[in-house]
Design a protein around this motif. Structure first.
Motif, PDB file in Angstrom:
ATOM      1  N   ALA A  12      17.907  30.334  31.216  1.00 39.94           N
ATOM      2  CA  ALA A  12      17.379  30.609  32.753  1.00 39.94           C
ATOM      3  C   ALA A  12      17.576  32.524  33.442  1.00 39.94           C
ATOM      4  N   VAL A  13      17.968  32.715  31.931  1.00 38.06           N
ATOM      5  CA  VAL A  13      17.976  34.460  31.872  1.00 38.06           C
ATOM      6  C   VAL A  13      17.028  35.031  31.356  1.00 38.06           C
ATOM      7  N   THR A  14      16.222  34.091  30.176  1.00 39.08           N
ATOM      8  CA  THR A  14      14.839  34.123  29.856  1.00 39.08           C
ATOM      9  C   THR A  14      14.309  34.540  31.253  1.00 39.08           C
ATOM     10  N   VAL A  15      14.228  33.404  31.730  1.00 39.92           N
ATOM     11  CA  VAL A  15      12.685  32.944  32.969  1.00 39.92           C
ATOM     12  C   VAL A  15      13.297  33.814  33.616  1.00 39.92           C
ATOM     13  N   LEU A  16      14.113  34.513  33.993  1.00 43.65           N
ATOM     14  CA  LEU A  16      15.022  35.833  35.082  1.00 43.65           C
ATOM     15  C   LEU A  16      14.161  36.780  35.246  1.00 43.65           C
ATOM     16  N   ALA A  17      14.584  37.066  33.858  1.00 43.06           N
ATOM     17  CA  ALA A  17      13.860  38.454  33.201  1.00 43.06           C
ATOM     18  C   ALA A  17      12.366  38.707  32.800  1.00 43.06           C
ATOM     19  N   ARG A  18      11.892  37.449  33.022  1.00 40.76           N
ATOM     20  CA  ARG A  18      10.691  37.847  32.134  1.00 40.76           C
ATOM     21  C   ARG A  18       9.227  37.114  33.519  1.00 40.76           C
ATOM     22  N   GLU A  19      10.070  36.289  35.117  1.00 42.60           N
ATOM     23  CA  GLU A  19       9.359  36.484  36.080  1.00 42.60           C
ATOM     24  C   GLU A  19       9.524  36.844  37.083  1.00 42.60           C
ATOM     25  N   GLY A  20      11.240  37.609  37.331  1.00 45.26           N
ATOM     26  CA  GLY A  20      11.346  37.743  38.233  1.00 45.26           C
ATOM     27  C   GLY A  20      12.364  36.227  39.038  1.00 45.26           C
ATOM     28  N   LEU A  21      12.794  36.448  40.415  1.00 46.91           N
ATOM     29  CA  LEU A  21      13.729  35.354  40.909  1.00 46.91           C
ATOM     30  C   LEU A  21      12.445  34.797  41.718  1.00 46.91           C
ATOM     31  N   ARG A  22      11.098  34.948  42.384  1.00 48.08           N
ATOM     32  CA  ARG A  22      10.373  34.474  42.738  1.00 48.08           C
ATOM     33  C   ARG A  22      10.115  33.200  41.398  1.00 48.08           C
ATOM     34  N   GLY A  23       9.985  33.448  40.014  1.00 52.73           N
ATOM     35  CA  GLY A  23       9.105  32.296  39.119  1.00 52.73           C
ATOM     36  C   GLY A  23      10.447  31.341  38.644  1.00 52.73           C
ATOM     37  N   LEU A  24      11.711  32.100  39.472  1.00 50.05           N
ATOM     38  CA  LEU A  24      12.978  31.535  38.781  1.00 50.05           C
ATOM     39  C   LEU A  24      12.737  29.928  39.672  1.00 50.05           C
ATOM     40  N   THR A  25      12.774  28.789  38.727  1.00 50.39           N
ATOM     41  CA  THR A  25      12.590  27.280  38.794  1.00 50.39           C
ATOM     42  C   THR A  25      13.139  26.080  37.792  1.00 50.39           C
ATOM     43  N   HIS A  26      13.963  25.303  38.818  1.00 46.34           N
ATOM     44  CA  HIS A  26      14.398  24.319  37.480  1.00 46.34           C
ATOM     45  C   HIS A  26      13.405  23.938  36.762  1.00 46.34           C
ATOM     46  N   ARG A  27      11.958  23.790  37.715  1.00 49.03           N
ATOM     47  CA  ARG A  27      11.311  23.158  36.246  1.00 49.03           C
ATOM     48  C   ARG A  27      10.828  24.301  35.151  1.00 49.03           C
ATOM     49  N   ALA A  28      11.007  25.873  35.932  1.00 49.58           N
ATOM     50  CA  ALA A  28      10.354  26.909  34.499  1.00 49.58           C
ATOM     51  C   ALA A  28      11.314  26.879  33.647  1.00 49.58           C
ATOM     52  N   VAL A  29      12.526  26.649  33.957  1.00 46.42           N
ATOM     53  CA  VAL A  29      13.580  26.779  32.919  1.00 46.42           C
ATOM     54  C   VAL A  29      14.001  25.362  31.993  1.00 46.42           C
ATOM     55  N   ASP A  30      13.437  24.027  33.353  1.00 50.70           N
ATOM     56  CA  ASP A  30      13.225  22.920  31.528  1.00 50.70           C
ATOM     57  C   ASP A  30      12.464  23.161  30.785  1.00 50.70           C
ATOM     58  N   ALA A  31      11.088  23.852  31.182  1.00 51.81           N
ATOM     59  CA  ALA A  31       9.901  24.244  30.081  1.00 51.81           C
ATOM     60  C   ALA A  31      11.255  25.647  29.285  1.00 51.81           C
ATOM     61  N   GLU A  32      11.057  26.001  29.415  1.00 50.56           N
ATOM     62  CA  GLU A  32      11.800  27.138  28.771  1.00 50.56           C
ATOM     63  C   GLU A  32      13.012  26.488  27.333  1.00 50.56           C
ATOM     64  N   ALA A  33      13.378  25.638  28.211  1.00 46.48           N
ATOM     65  CA  ALA A  33      14.114  25.566  27.542  1.00 46.48           C
ATOM     66  C   ALA A  33      13.753  24.380  26.486  1.00 46.48           C
ATOM     67  N   ALA A  34      13.136  23.839  26.984  1.00 46.33           N
ATOM     68  CA  ALA A  34      12.040  22.668  26.228  1.00 46.33           C
ATOM     69  C   ALA A  34      12.971  21.438  26.419  1.00 46.33           C
ATOM     70  N   LEU A  35      13.272  20.921  27.444  1.00 52.87           N
ATOM     71  CA  LEU A  35      13.839  19.785  27.839  1.00 52.87           C
ATOM     72  C   LEU A  35      12.924  19.223  28.857  1.00 52.87           C
ATOM     73  N   PRO A  36      13.450  17.441  28.456  1.00 51.02           N
ATOM     74  CA  PRO A  36      13.003  17.202  29.997  1.00 51.02           C
ATOM     75  C   PRO A  36      12.568  17.428  31.161  1.00 51.02           C
ATOM     76  N   ASP A  37      12.227  17.218  32.331  1.00 47.36           N
ATOM     77  CA  ASP A  37      12.160  17.329  33.723  1.00 47.36           C
ATOM     78  C   ASP A  37      13.281  16.849  34.644  1.00 47.36           C
ATOM     79  N   GLY A  38      14.111  17.904  34.812  1.00 49.73           N
ATOM     80  CA  GLY A  38      15.111  17.250  35.159  1.00 49.73           C
ATOM     81  C   GLY A  38      16.396  18.271  34.680  1.00 49.73           C
TER      82      GLY A  38
END
Length: 182
Positions: A12-38
Motif C-alpha cells: 500500500a505504501v508503494t502504491v500510494l507513493a507511485r499512484e497517489g491517493l486516487r490510485g490507492l485501491t484495495h485491488r491495486a494493493v493486491d496486485a502490487e503485493a501479488a496476492l489474490p483479489d480480496g
C-alpha cells in the motif's frame, strides 16, 4: 519474515507513493503485493483502515531509517547534528524515498492527519530526548525547529528532482539551530 498485514501495508505504501491517493485501491494493493483479489480487504476492510495501516507502517519504516545508522554520540552537538543530517540523507535514498513520497500524499487525506500528528508528536519526543542528552536547555523548542528543517529537506529532496540532500550542509544548519545565540 513479514506478516501478511505488513506485506499488504508495504504494498500500500508503494502504491500510494507511485499512484497517489486516487490510485490507492484495495485491488491495486493486491496486485502490487501479488496476492489474490480480496486479500487487502481481508486485512483492512475499509479505505480508512488501509490508510491507518499505511500511517503505522510509515512510522515503523521512519524509525528504522532513523536508527539504521550508527548511534549518535549525544555528548557532542556536532555528532548529533551530523547523525540527524545523515538520517535525512538516508531517508531520501532509493530505499526510503517511497516512504517520503507516500507521507506527502497522505498530507492530503483527512483520515490520516490525526494519526500522522500523533506520530509526529512521538518523533518530537524522541528528538527532544536526544537533544536534551546533548545538553540543549530548551530541547522541546529546538526539536520543533530542527524537525521543521529536516522535514523541509525531505520534502524538497522528493519533490524537486534536481535537489539532493547535502548531509554536510544540512548538518551545519542543524548545528546552528542547536547552538545558543550570542
Amino acid at each position: 519474515m513479514a506478516t501478511r498485514s505488513e506485506l499488504v501495508a508495504d504494498a500500500a505504501v508503494t502504491v500510494l507513493a507511485r499512484e497517489g491517493l486516487r490510485g490507492l485501491t484495495h485491488r491495486a494493493v493486491d496486485a502490487e503485493a501479488a496476492l489474490p483479489d480480496g486479500s487487502t480487504s481481508n486485512c483492512f476492510r475499509t479505505r480508512a483502515a488501509l490508510i491507518m495501516a499505511i500511517v503505522d507502517r510509515l512510522e515503523h519504516l521512519d524509525v528504522e531509517a532513523l536508527t539504521s545508522g550508527p548511534a549518535p554520540d549525544s555528548s557532542s552537538i556536532t555528532a548529533v547534528a551530523a547523525s540527524l543530517a545523515d538520517s535525512v540523507a538516508r531517508m531520501t535514498s532509493a530505499r526510503y524515498a517511497r516512504t517520503t513520497r507516500a507521507r506527502i500524499a497522505l498530507l492530503l487525506d483527512e483520515t490520516a492527519r490525526e494519526a500522522m500528528a500523533e506520530g509526529h508528536r512521538r518523533f518530537l519526543e524522541r528528538l527532544a530526548t536526544l537533544l536534551e542528552s546533548a545538553g540543549l536547555d530548551d530541547a522541546p523548542r529546538a526539536a520543533r525547529v530542527i524537525s521543521d528543517l529536516l522535514e523541509g529537506a525531505l520534502v524538497h529532496a522528493v519533490s524537486v528532482p534536481q535537489r539532493r540532500v547535502d548531509a554536510g550542509e544540512l548538518a551545519a544548519a542543524v548545528e546552528r539551530l542547536m547552538r545558543p545565540s550570542a
